[in-house]
Design an enzyme around this catalytic site. Structure first.
Site, PDB file in Angstrom:
ATOM      1  CG  ASP A   1      43.026  93.353  22.846  1.00 51.79           C
ATOM      2  OD1 ASP A   1      41.997  92.747  23.189  1.00 51.79           O
ATOM      3  OD2 ASP A   1      43.791  92.945  21.939  1.00 51.79           O
TER       4      ASP A   1
ATOM      5  CB  THR B   1      37.445  77.618  28.897  1.00 48.26           C
ATOM      6  OG1 THR B   1      36.776  76.600  28.170  1.00 48.26           O
ATOM      7  CG2 THR B   1      38.869  77.149  29.161  1.00 48.26           C
ATOM      8  CG  ASP B   2      33.086  74.288  29.045  1.00 51.71           C
ATOM      9  OD1 ASP B   2      33.978  74.645  28.238  1.00 51.71           O
ATOM     10  OD2 ASP B   2      31.962  73.890  28.672  1.00 51.71           O
ATOM     11  CD  GLU B   3      37.335  74.265  25.041  1.00 53.27           C
ATOM     12  OE1 GLU B   3      38.366  73.769  24.580  1.00 53.27           O
ATOM     13  OE2 GLU B   3      36.604  75.039  24.393  1.00 53.27           O
TER      14      GLU B   3
ATOM     15  CE1 TYR C   1      41.666  78.735  25.246  1.00 53.66           C
ATOM     16  CE2 TYR C   1      40.075  76.927  25.253  1.00 53.66           C
ATOM     17  CZ  TYR C   1      40.394  78.248  25.515  1.00 53.66           C
ATOM     18  OH  TYR C   1      39.435  79.086  26.050  1.00 53.66           O
TER      19      TYR C   1
ATOM     20  CE  LYS D   1      41.365  80.599  29.696  1.00 54.44           C
ATOM     21  NZ  LYS D   1      41.458  82.095  29.690  1.00 54.44           N
TER      22      LYS D   1
HETATM   23  P1  NAD Z   1      39.239  86.087  21.401  1.00 54.98           P
HETATM   24  O1  NAD Z   1      40.317  85.245  20.798  1.00 54.98           O
HETATM   25  O2  NAD Z   1      38.095  86.524  20.569  1.00 54.98           O
HETATM   26  O3  NAD Z   1      39.886  87.426  22.009  1.00 54.98           O
HETATM   27  C1  NAD Z   1      41.078  87.410  22.735  1.00 54.98           C
HETATM   28  C2  NAD Z   1      41.537  88.867  22.888  1.00 54.98           C
HETATM   29  O4  NAD Z   1      42.756  88.844  23.658  1.00 54.98           O
HETATM   30  C3  NAD Z   1      41.852  89.561  21.557  1.00 54.98           C
HETATM   31  O5  NAD Z   1      41.335  90.868  21.568  1.00 54.98           O
HETATM   32  C4  NAD Z   1      43.376  89.573  21.522  1.00 54.98           C
HETATM   33  O6  NAD Z   1      43.907  90.671  20.778  1.00 54.98           O
HETATM   34  C5  NAD Z   1      43.725  89.661  22.992  1.00 54.98           C
HETATM   35  N1  NAD Z   1      45.048  89.121  23.276  1.00 54.98           N
HETATM   36  C6  NAD Z   1      45.544  87.923  22.872  1.00 54.98           C
HETATM   37  N2  NAD Z   1      46.805  87.779  23.305  1.00 54.98           N
HETATM   38  C7  NAD Z   1      47.111  88.908  24.017  1.00 54.98           C
HETATM   39  C8  NAD Z   1      48.257  89.348  24.719  1.00 54.98           C
HETATM   40  N3  NAD Z   1      49.370  88.605  24.767  1.00 54.98           N
HETATM   41  N4  NAD Z   1      48.197  90.546  25.354  1.00 54.98           N
HETATM   42  C9  NAD Z   1      47.081  91.299  25.317  1.00 54.98           C
HETATM   43  N5  NAD Z   1      45.968  90.952  24.636  1.00 54.98           N
HETATM   44  C10 NAD Z   1      45.986  89.761  24.003  1.00 54.98           C
HETATM   45  O7  NAD Z   1      38.768  85.277  22.680  1.00 54.98           O
HETATM   46  P2  NAD Z   1      37.309  85.150  23.321  1.00 54.98           P
HETATM   47  O8  NAD Z   1      36.595  84.057  22.656  1.00 54.98           O
HETATM   48  O9  NAD Z   1      36.694  86.487  23.425  1.00 54.98           O
HETATM   49  O10 NAD Z   1      37.703  84.630  24.775  1.00 54.98           O
HETATM   50  C11 NAD Z   1      37.994  85.569  25.817  1.00 54.98           C
HETATM   51  C12 NAD Z   1      38.325  84.790  27.094  1.00 54.98           C
HETATM   52  O11 NAD Z   1      37.210  83.969  27.456  1.00 54.98           O
HETATM   53  C13 NAD Z   1      39.516  83.851  26.956  1.00 54.98           C
HETATM   54  O12 NAD Z   1      40.257  83.904  28.144  1.00 54.98           O
HETATM   55  C14 NAD Z   1      38.891  82.485  26.751  1.00 54.98           C
HETATM   56  O13 NAD Z   1      39.734  81.470  27.236  1.00 54.98           O
HETATM   57  C15 NAD Z   1      37.637  82.617  27.584  1.00 54.98           C
HETATM   58  N6  NAD Z   1      36.494  81.793  27.154  1.00 54.98           N
HETATM   59  C16 NAD Z   1      36.065  81.803  25.847  1.00 54.98           C
HETATM   60  C17 NAD Z   1      34.959  81.039  25.476  1.00 54.98           C
HETATM   61  C18 NAD Z   1      34.425  81.063  24.059  1.00 54.98           C
HETATM   62  O14 NAD Z   1      33.494  80.298  23.753  1.00 54.98           O
HETATM   63  N7  NAD Z   1      34.922  81.901  23.177  1.00 54.98           N
HETATM   64  C19 NAD Z   1      34.295  80.259  26.438  1.00 54.98           C
HETATM   65  C20 NAD Z   1      34.769  80.277  27.763  1.00 54.98           C
HETATM   66  C21 NAD Z   1      35.858  81.042  28.109  1.00 54.98           C
HETATM   67  P1  TYD Z   2      35.101  75.687  18.230  1.00 55.70           P
HETATM   68  O1  TYD Z   2      34.142  76.747  17.781  1.00 55.70           O
HETATM   69  O2  TYD Z   2      36.496  75.702  17.684  1.00 55.70           O
HETATM   70  O3  TYD Z   2      35.089  75.699  19.834  1.00 55.70           O
HETATM   71  P2  TYD Z   2      35.750  74.631  20.883  1.00 55.70           P
HETATM   72  O4  TYD Z   2      36.708  73.764  20.177  1.00 55.70           O
HETATM   73  O5  TYD Z   2      36.425  75.540  21.855  1.00 55.70           O
HETATM   74  O6  TYD Z   2      34.586  73.881  21.462  1.00 55.70           O
HETATM   75  O7  TYD Z   2      34.471  74.266  17.865  1.00 55.70           O
HETATM   76  C1  TYD Z   2      33.180  73.881  18.325  1.00 55.70           C
HETATM   77  C2  TYD Z   2      32.963  72.443  17.900  1.00 55.70           C
HETATM   78  O8  TYD Z   2      32.883  72.410  16.465  1.00 55.70           O
HETATM   79  C3  TYD Z   2      34.116  71.527  18.272  1.00 55.70           C
HETATM   80  O9  TYD Z   2      33.588  70.243  18.610  1.00 55.70           O
HETATM   81  C4  TYD Z   2      34.936  71.416  16.996  1.00 55.70           C
HETATM   82  C5  TYD Z   2      33.891  71.557  15.905  1.00 55.70           C
HETATM   83  N1  TYD Z   2      34.363  72.204  14.648  1.00 55.70           N
HETATM   84  C6  TYD Z   2      34.104  71.608  13.418  1.00 55.70           C
HETATM   85  O10 TYD Z   2      33.485  70.529  13.345  1.00 55.70           O
HETATM   86  N2  TYD Z   2      34.540  72.237  12.283  1.00 55.70           N
HETATM   87  C7  TYD Z   2      35.236  73.421  12.307  1.00 55.70           C
HETATM   88  O11 TYD Z   2      35.642  73.933  11.226  1.00 55.70           O
HETATM   89  C8  TYD Z   2      35.480  74.028  13.588  1.00 55.70           C
HETATM   90  C9  TYD Z   2      36.228  75.308  13.691  1.00 55.70           C
HETATM   91  C10 TYD Z   2      35.018  73.392  14.732  1.00 55.70           C
END
Ligand code: NAD
Ligand code: TYD
Length: 349
Positions: A34, A131-133, A156, A160
């Site tokens: 990381d 991600t589903d996005e 984003y 992905k």
């Molecule tokens: P996060 O932002 O909390 O964590 C990302 C981690 O990656 C951090 O620890 C950061 O230091 C590390 N990182 C970033 N850039 C880096 C680099 N260049 N080299 C090495 N490490 C690096 O993200 P998250 O929410 O835990 O998401 C993790 C993964 O899951 C991502 O690939 C994201 O696209 C995917 N994902 C997230 C969600 C969600 O709801 N959070 C849903 C579906 C998929």
């Molecule tokens: P987020 O947690 O940023 O996840 P994602 O955009 O990946 O779905 O946002 C979840 C939903 O909430 C999204 O529709 C955007 C909305 N949102 C707000 O309305 N206010 C906020 O301050 C943030 C961060 C998100």
């Protein structure tokens, strides 16, 4: 398999995945690579950092030379790749950072794995967490399935999607042993408070406005992070190579409704008069290109691999709120410094 590399293990989802693998598989050596960006926090792993089968590697996946060197040194058999820039709002103000980490970083990792695995992929596995996005935005009906055409709408999700395409291209072209999952929105402990739910928990605690983009009508499908980690374990061990699996919570909420529910839970936990926190709800300018609805059809992973979410949503949300209320130091640490600057710039607060 003896040596597993997890990238992004200091982040939100990655820390839960590292913890699960380190504790469940004591004979597997787990390396957490990381870069410790603003989103990476080793405090997320304090409880397992001294386990003999865990090692932290500080480094950046955009650094190709560094990756080649660690792969040569440790000869990993498997990779679970989570490192990414993960926040849509940040991708709107700085798309280049997302291309660099999510696209170039992923290709660097693929190349590093290819360089040591060569053509001998027996017993090897590269798991790309997506991600589903990538599927874009749904209308009022329908669900994303594994065959839904990619239609990413934000920088984003475009980054992905590009990384997913590269992983599939390596599988197709070189027979590279890859598997991909596309998951819906996660929530739970250790999520950085720029995302909707932890941001609102933090703001309620500090009596600050709860910024709801647009009319709050956008819909997300929410999954407890430990359930995602369990799904990753199942797919890593039993998923078919070159396959894709969608992971979701079967749990759709409009943003305004989920925030109202959160407010009610927070009022109860904080001993407030019910309705106090809802007064903080503030409708603000919509996110540019804001996807309207995400919803996952998770029947493939359920039917093929037997995974389904384990927690009822209200139970998961209570657990999450309890964790944030009990871990004020964590919240305090991550919301100082760079977070303050980001918050002020994004919300003009
Ligand atoms: P996060 O932002 O909390 O964590 C990302 C981690 O990656 C951090 O620890 C950061 O230091 C590390 N990182 C970033 N850039 C880096 C680099 N260049 N080299 C090495 N490490 C690096 O993200 P998250 O929410 O835990 O998401 C993790 C993964 O899951 C991502 O690939 C994201 O696209 C995917 N994902 C997230 C969600 C969600 O709801 N959070 C849903 C579906 C998929
Ligand atoms: P987020 O947690 O940023 O996840 P994602 O955009 O990946 O779905 O946002 C979840 C939903 O909430 C999204 O529709 C955007 C909305 N949102 C707000 O309305 N206010 C906020 O301050 C943030 C961060 C998100």
């Amino acid at each position: 398999m003896n040596k597993l590399l997890i990238t992004g293990g200091a982040g939100f989802i990655g820390s839960h995945v590292v913890r699960l693998f380190v504790t469940k598989y004591p004979h597997l050596k787990v390396y957490n690579l990381d870069a410790l960006t603003y989103a990476g926090n080793l405090e997320n792993l304090l409880d397992i950092e001294n386990q003999p089968n865990y090692q932290f590697l500080h480094g950046d996946i955009t650094d190709e030379g560094f990756l080649m060197q660690v792969f040569q040194e440790h000869a990993f058999d498997g990779v679970i790749h989570l490192a990414a820039e993960s926040h849509v709002d940040r991708s709107i103000s700085n798309p280049g950072a997302f291309v660099k980490t999510n696209v170039n970083g992923t290709v660097n990792l693929l190349n590093a794995a290819m360089s040591i695995w060569k053509d001998d992929f027996a017993g090897k596995r590269f798991y790309h967490v997506s991600t589903d996005e990538v599927y874009g935005s749904l209308g009022e009906t329908g669900f994303f399935t594994e065959t839904t055409a990619y239609d990413p709408q934000s920088p984003y999700s475009a980054s992905k999607a590009a990384s997913d395409h590269f992983v599939r291209a390596y599988a197709n072209t070189y027979g590279f042993p890859a598997v991909i999952t596309n998951c819906s929105n996660n929530y739970g402990p250790h999520q950085f408070p720029e995302k909707l739910l932890p941001l609102c928990i933090h703001n309620i605690k500090n009596n600050k406005p709860l910024p709801i983009y647009g009319k709050g009508e956008n819909i997300r499908d929410w999954l407890f992070v430990e359930d995602h980690a369990r799904a990753i374990d199942v797919v890593f061990h039993q998923g078919q190579l070159t396959a894709t699996y969608n992971i979701g919570g079967v749990n759709e909420w409009k943003n305004i409704d989920i925030v109202r529910l959160l407010c009610d839970i927070m009022d109860r936990k904080l001993g407030n008069v019910q309705g106090t926190s809802q007064e903080l709800i503030t409708f603000v300018k919509d996110r540019a290109g804001h996807d309207m609805r995400y919803a996952i059809d998770a029947s493939k992973i359920k039917n093929e691999l037997g995974w389904e979410p384990s927690l009822q949503f209200e139970e998961g949300l209570e657990k999450t709120v309890d964790w944030y209320l009990e871990n004020t130091d964590w919240l305090q640490n991550v919301t100082s410094g760079a977070y303050q600057a980001y918050y002020q710039k994004h919300y003009h607060a």
